[in-house]
Design a protein around this motif. Structure first.
Motif, PDB file in Angstrom:
ATOM      1  N   SER A  44       0.852  -1.181   0.000  1.00  0.00           N
ATOM      2  CA  SER A  44       0.000   0.000   0.000  1.00  0.00           C
ATOM      3  C   SER A  44       0.895   1.239   0.000  1.00  0.00           C
ATOM      4  O   SER A  44       2.121   1.144   0.119  1.00  0.00           O
ATOM      5  CB  SER A  44      -0.921  -0.013   1.224  1.00  0.00           C
ATOM      6  OG  SER A  44      -1.823   1.086   1.222  1.00  0.00           O
ATOM      7  N   CYS A  77      -2.503   5.157  -6.866  1.00  0.00           N
ATOM      8  CA  CYS A  77      -2.232   3.837  -6.305  1.00  0.00           C
ATOM      9  C   CYS A  77      -2.687   2.731  -7.257  1.00  0.00           C
ATOM     10  O   CYS A  77      -2.020   1.689  -7.384  1.00  0.00           O
ATOM     11  CB  CYS A  77      -2.925   3.683  -4.956  1.00  0.00           C
ATOM     12  SG  CYS A  77      -2.231   4.714  -3.642  1.00  0.00           S
ATOM     13  N   LEU A  82      -1.034  -1.285  -6.959  1.00  0.00           N
ATOM     14  CA  LEU A  82      -0.871  -1.635  -5.558  1.00  0.00           C
ATOM     15  C   LEU A  82      -2.084  -2.426  -5.074  1.00  0.00           C
ATOM     16  O   LEU A  82      -3.134  -2.455  -5.731  1.00  0.00           O
ATOM     17  CB  LEU A  82      -0.699  -0.374  -4.719  1.00  0.00           C
ATOM     18  CG  LEU A  82       0.578   0.429  -4.990  1.00  0.00           C
ATOM     19  CD1 LEU A  82       0.529   1.768  -4.267  1.00  0.00           C
ATOM     20  CD2 LEU A  82       1.814  -0.354  -4.571  1.00  0.00           C
ATOM     21  N   ASP A  83      -1.948  -3.043  -3.923  1.00  0.00           N
ATOM     22  CA  ASP A  83      -3.069  -3.774  -3.336  1.00  0.00           C
ATOM     23  C   ASP A  83      -3.997  -2.856  -2.549  1.00  0.00           C
ATOM     24  O   ASP A  83      -5.176  -3.147  -2.392  1.00  0.00           O
ATOM     25  CB  ASP A  83      -2.552  -4.867  -2.395  1.00  0.00           C
ATOM     26  CG  ASP A  83      -1.603  -5.832  -3.090  1.00  0.00           C
ATOM     27  OD1 ASP A  83      -2.057  -6.530  -4.011  1.00  0.00           O
ATOM     28  OD2 ASP A  83      -0.416  -5.865  -2.724  1.00  0.00           O
ATOM     29  N   GLY A  84      -3.438  -1.755  -2.023  1.00  0.00           N
ATOM     30  CA  GLY A  84      -4.224  -0.868  -1.188  1.00  0.00           C
ATOM     31  C   GLY A  84      -3.727   0.558  -1.220  1.00  0.00           C
ATOM     32  O   GLY A  84      -2.730   0.885  -1.885  1.00  0.00           O
ATOM     33  N   CYS A  85      -4.434   1.411  -0.499  1.00  0.00           N
ATOM     34  CA  CYS A  85      -4.060   2.817  -0.362  1.00  0.00           C
ATOM     35  C   CYS A  85      -4.384   3.240   1.065  1.00  0.00           C
ATOM     36  O   CYS A  85      -5.302   2.700   1.682  1.00  0.00           O
ATOM     37  CB  CYS A  85      -4.805   3.694  -1.370  1.00  0.00           C
ATOM     38  SG  CYS A  85      -6.612   3.602  -1.229  1.00  0.00           S
ATOM     39  N   GLU A  86      -3.613   4.205   1.582  1.00  0.00           N
ATOM     40  CA  GLU A  86      -3.841   4.692   2.946  1.00  0.00           C
ATOM     41  C   GLU A  86      -4.100   6.196   2.909  1.00  0.00           C
ATOM     42  O   GLU A  86      -3.166   6.991   2.868  1.00  0.00           O
ATOM     43  CB  GLU A  86      -2.626   4.393   3.832  1.00  0.00           C
ATOM     44  CG  GLU A  86      -2.830   4.819   5.284  1.00  0.00           C
ATOM     45  CD  GLU A  86      -1.545   4.764   6.092  1.00  0.00           C
ATOM     46  OE1 GLU A  86      -1.240   3.683   6.623  1.00  0.00           O
ATOM     47  OE2 GLU A  86      -0.841   5.796   6.171  1.00  0.00           O
ATOM     48  N   LEU A 113      -8.838  -1.596  -5.156  1.00  0.00           N
ATOM     49  CA  LEU A 113      -7.958  -1.291  -4.034  1.00  0.00           C
ATOM     50  C   LEU A 113      -8.663  -1.484  -2.700  1.00  0.00           C
ATOM     51  O   LEU A 113      -9.821  -1.100  -2.543  1.00  0.00           O
ATOM     52  CB  LEU A 113      -7.486   0.167  -4.111  1.00  0.00           C
ATOM     53  CG  LEU A 113      -6.571   0.569  -5.266  1.00  0.00           C
ATOM     54  CD1 LEU A 113      -6.488   2.085  -5.339  1.00  0.00           C
ATOM     55  CD2 LEU A 113      -5.182  -0.032  -5.080  1.00  0.00           C
ATOM     56  N   ASP A 114      -7.937  -2.038  -1.730  1.00  0.00           N
ATOM     57  CA  ASP A 114      -8.365  -1.940  -0.340  1.00  0.00           C
ATOM     58  C   ASP A 114      -8.014  -0.547   0.172  1.00  0.00           C
ATOM     59  O   ASP A 114      -7.039   0.061  -0.272  1.00  0.00           O
ATOM     60  CB  ASP A 114      -7.605  -2.934   0.545  1.00  0.00           C
ATOM     61  CG  ASP A 114      -7.962  -4.382   0.273  1.00  0.00           C
ATOM     62  OD1 ASP A 114      -9.053  -4.637  -0.273  1.00  0.00           O
ATOM     63  OD2 ASP A 114      -7.135  -5.250   0.611  1.00  0.00           O
ATOM     64  N   SER A 116      -6.309   0.380   3.071  1.00  0.00           N
ATOM     65  CA  SER A 116      -5.560  -0.442   4.017  1.00  0.00           C
ATOM     66  C   SER A 116      -5.599   0.113   5.435  1.00  0.00           C
ATOM     67  O   SER A 116      -5.346  -0.617   6.401  1.00  0.00           O
ATOM     68  CB  SER A 116      -4.107  -0.590   3.558  1.00  0.00           C
ATOM     69  OG  SER A 116      -3.450   0.660   3.493  1.00  0.00           O
ATOM     70  N   TYR A 280      -0.340  -5.339   5.631  1.00  0.00           N
ATOM     71  CA  TYR A 280       0.153  -4.393   4.640  1.00  0.00           C
ATOM     72  C   TYR A 280       1.532  -3.833   4.980  1.00  0.00           C
ATOM     73  O   TYR A 280       1.826  -3.538   6.143  1.00  0.00           O
ATOM     74  CB  TYR A 280      -0.838  -3.243   4.473  1.00  0.00           C
ATOM     75  CG  TYR A 280      -1.864  -3.534   3.406  1.00  0.00           C
ATOM     76  CD1 TYR A 280      -1.541  -3.380   2.064  1.00  0.00           C
ATOM     77  CD2 TYR A 280      -3.134  -3.996   3.737  1.00  0.00           C
ATOM     78  CE1 TYR A 280      -2.456  -3.664   1.077  1.00  0.00           C
ATOM     79  CE2 TYR A 280      -4.060  -4.273   2.748  1.00  0.00           C
ATOM     80  CZ  TYR A 280      -3.714  -4.120   1.418  1.00  0.00           C
ATOM     81  OH  TYR A 280      -4.617  -4.414   0.439  1.00  0.00           O
ATOM     82  N   VAL A 282       3.119  -0.440   4.020  1.00  0.00           N
ATOM     83  CA  VAL A 282       2.645   0.840   3.503  1.00  0.00           C
ATOM     84  C   VAL A 282       3.859   1.746   3.296  1.00  0.00           C
ATOM     85  O   VAL A 282       4.489   2.174   4.258  1.00  0.00           O
ATOM     86  CB  VAL A 282       1.646   1.504   4.475  1.00  0.00           C
ATOM     87  CG1 VAL A 282       1.082   2.781   3.863  1.00  0.00           C
ATOM     88  CG2 VAL A 282       0.530   0.542   4.856  1.00  0.00           C
TER      89      VAL A 282
END
Length: 308
Positions: A44, A77, A82-86, A113-114, A116, A280, A282
């Protein structure tokens, strides 16, 4: 009682001699995270990586004119696969509406995206009074926001010792603030993750004293920041908090006793693997190079380390 519990209790007994019974210890203490199935990590990116161009708590008019908005960050993202974003709380509009939160959640989902996690900049060391009540209120508010957008975890800070106070008093206030907020977070299904972020979390010993005072709960853990221990041996100190990790942020630089040097991603990821971490990684980019050119390079490095 495990050998780990004994070693922590022995440390805390020594560390709290001198009338510091303010901090509860023993079975009350938060425990290391129970792990199953071995380490597994996804990637992430923290919105803080674009702190130079994201608007901070902007009005609706300012937000509309910004060079980059959180929606653009989410799309970025996705561009990086990517798998996720914050999305960091600082960069949401000044007025956070339910409609805005739902639209952001929907955008991330459509892009695969998750979300995260998210992050707030609280200070639980402040004394009783309006300021402390505001810190606690803000934390509850962002727990609510996290629940709406589907963020499973919030990064929280401990804070700094107020002028004229003792560290012992600040630690007790911090623990009380975490425990009070943890009750609310558990009701909303959101984890609280305490970050090693200077102040009264500048060393692993300080972190462990706080952890010892937090009640045991599956909704509490550590936000492992790979670049925030400015100690003589940051890697060894990161290993001390890794067993409690529920979210991990990686910096591209570390601070070894006041001197910055490139972070050894292989070593940091290895510490998390040794702790059995599942969750994650990140990336939180803070350096002066344009994040649009630097971030893809560091993401590729992390992908290779993870064997992606």
């Amino acid at each position: 009682m495990s050998a780990h519990s004994l070693s922590r209790r022995s440390f805390l007994t020594a560390a709290t001699l001198g009338g510091s019974a303010l901090i509860p210890t023993g079975a009350w203490a938060a425990a290391p995270v129970a792990r199953e199935h071995g380490p597994y990590m996804k990637l992430s990116l923290a919105a803080y990586s674009f702190h130079s161009i994201l608007p901070k708590r902007a009005s609706a008019e300012e937000y509309a004119k910004a060079e980059m908005k959180l929606e653009d960050f989410v799309r970025y993202c996705a561009e990086l696969n990517l798998d996720g974003c914050e999305p960091t709380s600082y960069y949401f509009p000044a007025e956070v509406t339910p409609e805005y939160l739902l639209n952001l959640k929907q955008l991330a989902f459509r892009l695969g995206l998750d979300i995260s996690g998210t992050a707030i900049g609280n200070d639980f060391c402040v004394p009783d009074g309006p300021k402390r009540e505001e810190e606690l209120r803000m934390t509850r508010e962002w727990i609510d926001h996290a629940a709406v957008i589907g963020a499973p975890v919030i990064r929280i800070f401990a804070g700094n010792v107020p002028q004229g106070d003792t560290e012992e008093t600040a630690l007790a206030r911090c623990i009380s603030g975490i425990n009070e907020s943890l009750d609310y977070a558990a009701q909303k299904g959101v984890m609280l993750a305490l970050e090693n972020h200077g102040g009264i979390t500048a060393t692993p010993e300080q972190m462990l004293r706080i952890i010892e005072g937090v009640k045991e709960s599956p909704w509490f853990g550590v936000n492992f920041d790979g670049g925030n221990f400015a100690t003589a041996d940051p890697y060894a100190d990161l290993a001390k908090i890794a067993p409690y990790t529920v979210n991990a942020q990686l910096k591209v630089m570390i601070n070894r006793a006041g001197k910055k040097e490139p972070a050894d991603f292989n070593r940091v990821v290895g510490i998390l693997r040794d702790a059995g971490y599942r969750g994650y990684l990140v990336l939180e980019y803070e350096e002066s190079e344009d994040p649009r050119t630097a971030i893809p390079r560091h993401v590729e490095t992390l992908r290779k380390i993870l064997g992606r």
